[in-house]
Design a protein around this motif. Structure first.
Motif, PDB file in Angstrom:
ATOM      1  N   PRO A 102      43.570  30.152  39.391  1.00  0.00           N
ATOM      2  CA  PRO A 102      44.566  29.924  40.397  1.00  0.00           C
ATOM      3  C   PRO A 102      45.171  31.563  40.737  1.00  0.00           C
ATOM      4  O   PRO A 102      45.515  31.750  41.689  1.00  0.00           O
ATOM      5  CB  PRO A 102      45.730  29.121  39.604  1.00  0.00           C
ATOM      6  CG  PRO A 102      45.209  28.625  38.391  1.00  0.00           C
ATOM      7  CD  PRO A 102      43.833  29.295  38.294  1.00  0.00           C
ATOM      8  N   ARG A 104      43.530  34.272  40.314  1.00  0.00           N
ATOM      9  CA  ARG A 104      42.578  35.142  41.195  1.00  0.00           C
ATOM     10  C   ARG A 104      42.550  34.495  42.620  1.00  0.00           C
ATOM     11  O   ARG A 104      42.421  35.365  43.476  1.00  0.00           O
ATOM     12  CB  ARG A 104      41.008  34.935  40.602  1.00  0.00           C
ATOM     13  CG  ARG A 104      40.875  35.612  39.391  1.00  0.00           C
ATOM     14  CD  ARG A 104      39.533  35.634  38.772  1.00  0.00           C
ATOM     15  NE  ARG A 104      39.322  36.279  37.619  1.00  0.00           N
ATOM     16  CZ  ARG A 104      38.313  36.050  36.851  1.00  0.00           C
ATOM     17  NH1 ARG A 104      37.578  35.191  37.363  1.00  0.00           N
ATOM     18  NH2 ARG A 104      38.120  36.521  35.908  1.00  0.00           N
ATOM     19  N   GLU A 105      42.722  33.312  42.788  1.00  0.00           N
ATOM     20  CA  GLU A 105      42.362  32.789  44.166  1.00  0.00           C
ATOM     21  C   GLU A 105      43.682  32.821  44.834  1.00  0.00           C
ATOM     22  O   GLU A 105      43.759  32.919  46.175  1.00  0.00           O
ATOM     23  CB  GLU A 105      41.976  31.509  44.030  1.00  0.00           C
ATOM     24  CG  GLU A 105      40.541  31.169  43.413  1.00  0.00           C
ATOM     25  CD  GLU A 105      39.448  31.763  44.503  1.00  0.00           C
ATOM     26  OE1 GLU A 105      39.550  31.584  45.676  1.00  0.00           O
ATOM     27  OE2 GLU A 105      38.358  32.420  43.790  1.00  0.00           O
ATOM     28  N   ARG A 106      44.824  32.802  44.246  1.00  0.00           N
ATOM     29  CA  ARG A 106      46.091  32.808  44.886  1.00  0.00           C
ATOM     30  C   ARG A 106      46.857  33.907  45.075  1.00  0.00           C
ATOM     31  O   ARG A 106      47.751  34.039  45.720  1.00  0.00           O
ATOM     32  CB  ARG A 106      46.967  31.613  44.499  1.00  0.00           C
ATOM     33  CG  ARG A 106      47.133  30.239  45.574  1.00  0.00           C
ATOM     34  CD  ARG A 106      47.644  29.168  44.828  1.00  0.00           C
ATOM     35  NE  ARG A 106      48.521  29.105  43.773  1.00  0.00           N
ATOM     36  CZ  ARG A 106      49.083  28.223  43.078  1.00  0.00           C
ATOM     37  NH1 ARG A 106      48.728  26.939  43.245  1.00  0.00           N
ATOM     38  NH2 ARG A 106      49.698  28.137  42.148  1.00  0.00           N
TER      39      ARG A 106
END
Lengths: 256, 337, 270
Positions: A102, A104-106
């Motif tokens: 979460p 890394r992606e967000r």
């Protein structure tokens, strides 16, 4: 914080929620209990718009989430951490990568910051020793703990737990309960826990809501809940051998 | 991220990169090879107008004296639809002379077309450079049509042979002629044998003459008696010749069978002599075993051979008939792609 | 939801109404699959983001490199089989030398992309269908959505990139190996010199054949991903559901590959 106003939901004409009203206050831990098919998990999924109500309003921080789409929906969901019944870890990523996902992606955090946070959270759930393991290689309890770490790593305002102790042995279940309780007191988040494990419900919650056939039958603090005269509630408690003197009989050391 | 998985990521990237790079190199190589080094080599262009190109396609080969020297580059129907404008790209310059020919041909048994350049008579005048962009092509023969005509002709011939029509047919299917010829040869042989006896007799006669034996011998020897006899005979002969003269006169007048035969017109005589002549040469050549017919008559292995030949011809035609569906099949097969 | 719920056929007794509703449901599925992959296609620029690169590289590796062993065997044998079959027929006319052209043209134009497509459907496509299906039924897709991670960007796009990039390369690989396999048969069984085989191959094959074949492979890559991802993400009902969507991934992909292959052949070769 979370408010359901006369929410109705049906699947292919079969009603699941029929005029559902519930209010979860900020900072409290609310347990949703009930028999299978009472609509517990469905309620939880409505909170993050995984399901859309057929009618009625669902307010998060006073905002109706039903019409949200795209970016607004995403930012609404960012308030939530969600622990799935099956933990729902991505099978091809290690425990570490799952928890870091979460962030890394967000977020735009640097690798170093992410690493620090992930290690900290995994340490909290006693998973530091299994960083590099794949979900398939660890036990159900460890998967749940990793899932919990993933749910809290992005520091959400609301934590939703879908049957956190189901499928686990009683000892592991109590460990998870303790974790939920500790996280609650440390982070001060609002939590909604779906369970049919009455021991969990009684030990971790501020209030318990009894769901029955798509409606809320009773909402009360644990001690009042134990004393309830409602027939459905009594049947539910008796079926799990929960006596009215639960808090007097239950060994304190198990909880803390 | 654990060190191990980072290492794995790097390996993945390296392998993927290596594979894609290799395949790109292969792709580039194949592209260059298949375009026959068009990218790097100089090329020469010819343009021609054809009445039709018989299905020739862009990219097909151009041949000069059986050597591939280039490809067809562009085919377009002329604006006024009077013909087809064709542009070809050649690997080498070509000098054309008066009487040059540009002909579209079938490239192989399996179909496909090619353009064949016949550069013309080298002793003739050269086609000037500026004309090379405005050449004239030959009309394209339709291969299938030609093949069909050929098959039709062959079928007609063989059906005639089969039904015993025509000389070959009769030669093959009627053994009457063979028998006749056999008889003729036999009697000719007998004649020859007779002739031998005659010549033997003649030899004996001349021997006897030489030794003065017999009438003639005695005539030739010095015997006066005989001379007188002879004189008498001559007198008789004279008388007889008078009779003969009468007969001849009658003949001349066209009286009697012989007279009619000889006098009225010489047609019959000519016919007869022609017959005799041809019979003579025929029997001569027969005796010499010359010519097919003679050998046919004198040697029956040839008869068998001819029979075999006809069988083969029929088999060939059958083959051809079988071949046509295969040709069609391959046309369809390659057309499919 | 990454995808809307399937169109619900109202319970109706009229047979024709039922057919009509089923047709609508079918159209919804087709439209959903196309839109899903179009979204993924528009997201492809995101693959260069630092945190997507690893995933894309892994998918390229999984789709491309991991398929090489099976493709090698298939390609080599397809080339040999084709050379044997055409060789037998061509030898009847003494045309063995044309086996090079026959194998090359057929492989470049049609069999290369087609065989590669079928192998990739059976290996990678079914694997995508099963993986996404399992993720769907075990709520991993929902988990991604709650984490505000778009499953289309996170799951569909890298696979689309991998398939669309790798399919042409794998097809080229198949082409080369099968032409080599055909060459082995031509040399060993038909007595055609390797140089003559290659010369003949180059006489008939054109760059157009090669590139239309590779373009076809690109389209097949899109189609395989479209079917597999859609089937996976619409899986319902546990292990049985995963089995069903894996099966329909393979079946539908086969059919769509055949049909698009025919349309493209028709388009390029009339």
């Amino acid at each position: 914080m979370i408010e359901f106003r006369n929410v109705k939901k049906d699947f292919s004409g079969r009603p699941v929620l029929r005029g559902f009203n519930l209010h979860v206050r900020k900072g409290e831990t609310m347990c949703l209990v009930g028999t299978s098919g009472a609509g517990k998990s469905v309620t939880l999924k409505h909170m993050v718009r995984l399901l859309k109500a057929s009618s009625g309003e669902i307010l998060i921080d006073g905002e109706d989430i039903q019409p949200l789409e795209g970016k607004a929906l995403s930012s609404m969901r960012e308030k939530f951490g969600y622990l799935f019944q099956s933990a729902a870890l991505l099978q091809w990523l290690t425990v570490y990568e799952n928890v870091a996902l979460p962030l890394r992606e967000r977020t735009k955090l640097s690798d170093g910051e992410i690493d620090r946070k992930v290690r900290h959270v995994l340490d909290r759930v006693n998973m530091s020793h299994a960083l590099g393991k794949l979900p398939a290689d660890i036990s159900g309890g460890m998967q749940k703990r990793a899932g919990l770490a993933r749910a809290v790593v992005s520091e959400p305002d609301i934590l939703l737990y879908d049957e956190p102790t189901s499928g686990l042995d009683p000892v592991t279940s109590r460990t998870i309960d303790t974790l939920i309780h500790d996280l609650q007191s440390d982070l001060g988040v609002t939590s909604v826990v779906v369970t049919h494990d009455m021991i969990s419900a009684l030990t971790i919650s501020d209030r318990i809501a009894m769901l029955h056939q798509g409606t809320v039958l009773e909402v009360s603090p644990p001690r009042e809940f134990l004393a309830s005269q409602n027939e459905v509630v009594r049947d539910f408690l008796d079926s799990q051998c929960i006596s009215r003197n639960f808090f007097e009989e239950f060994p304190e050391r198990i909880l803390k | 991220m654990s060190e191990n998985s980072r290492k794995k990521d790097v390996t993945t990237e390296i392998v993927v990169g290596a594979f894609m790079f290799t395949m790109l190199v292969v792709l580039l190589t194949i592209t260059v090879v298949m375009s026959q080094n068009k990218f790097f080599e100089k090329s020469w262009t010819l343009k021609a107008e054809f009445p039709d190109v018989g299905g020739l396609k862009e990219g097909e080969s151009v041949f000069l004296r059986g050597v591939k020297i280039g490809n067809v580059d562009k085919i377009e129907v002329a604006e006024d639809e009077s013909g087809v404008e064709l542009e070809m790209r050649l690997d080498r310059p070509v000098t054309l002379y008066e009487g040059y020919k540009l002909q579209v041909e079938t490239a192989s048994m399996l179909g496909g077309m090619r353009l064949v350049i016949d550069e013309g008579d080298h002793s003739g005048p050269k086609i000037p450079e500026d004309q090379l962009m405005n050449l004239k092509g030959e009309p394209t023969p339709d291969l299938l049509e030609t093949a069909n005509l050929l098959v039709g002709d062959l079928r007609e011939i063989t059906s005639q042979i089969s039904s015993g029509k025509g000389t070959i047919g009769r030669l093959i299917y009627e053994d009457g002629l063979y028998a006749e010829a056999e008889g003729l040869v036999k009697s000719l042989n007998e004649t020859a044998a007779d002739l031998e006896i005659v010549s033997e007799n003649a030899r004996l006669i001349s021997d006897r003459l030489a030794t003065g034996k017999g009438t003639l011998g005695r005539l030739l020897s010095e015997d006066e008696g005989l001379f007188t006899e002879l004189t008498n005979t001559v007198a008789n002969v004279n008388a007889a010749s008078g009779d003969i003269r009468k007969i001849v006169a009658r003949v001349e007048k066209g009286e009697g069978t012989l007279g009619r035969l000889l006098s009225s017109d010489d047609q019959v005589y000519k016919d007869l002599s022609a017959t005799v002549e041809s019979l003579r040469s025929f029997s001569e050549s027969l005796n010499n075993d010359e010519g097919t017919v003679a050998r046919l008559l004198s040697d029956d292995t040839l008869y068998i051979k001819v029979e075999g030949l006809v069988d083969e011809a029929r088999a060939t035609i059958d083959d051809f008939r079988e071949t046509s569906p295969i040709t069609t099949f391959s046309t369809i097969f390659f057309g499919a792609f | 939801m990454a995808l809307n719920d399937p169109y619900e056929c109202p319970a109706c007794t009229n047979l024709f109404a039922q057919w009509g509703h089923n047709t609508l449901a079918f159209f919804q599925q087709v439209g959903q699959a196309i839109l899903l992959n179009s979204r993924a296609l528009f997201m492809t620029p995101l693959m260069f983001r630092k945190r997507m690169r690893t995933e894309v590289a892994y998918q390229l590796f999984y789709t491309g490199i991991k398929s090489l062993p099976v493709l090698s065997v298939v390609a080599f044998f397809v080339g040999m089989i084709f050379a044997v079959q055409t060789g037998i027929e061509l030898a009847r006319f003494g045309q063995e030398v044309n086996v090079g052209g026959a194998v090359t043209v057929v492989m470049l134009r049609e069999m290369g992309p087609f065989m590669t497509g079928l192998i990739i459907v059976a290996s990678v496509g079914s694997s995508i269908g099963a993986q996404l299906g399992t993720m769907k039924v075990s709520e991993e897709i929902s988990a991604l959505e709650i984490m505000s991670i778009d499953p289309v960007r996170f799951l569909v796009m890298p696979r689309l990139v991998a398939l669309m990039v790798m399919m042409p390369f794998l097809t080229l690989y198949t082409d080369v190996l099968s032409i080599f396999g055909g060459g082995v048969i031509a040399t060993v069984q038909l007595g055609v010199e390797p140089a003559a085989y290659l010369d003949n191959a180059l006489l008939y094959a054109e760059n157009k054949d090669l590139y239309t074949g590779l373009f076809k492979a690109l389209v097949f890559g899109f189609v395989i991903n479209m079917v597999a991802c859609h089937q996976g993400l619409t899986t319902k009902g546990g292990a049985v559901g995963v089995g069903k969507s894996t099966r329909s991934t393979v079946v539908i992909s086969f059919l769509v590959i055949l049909i698009t292959g025919f349309i493209l052949t028709k388009f390029f070769y009339g």
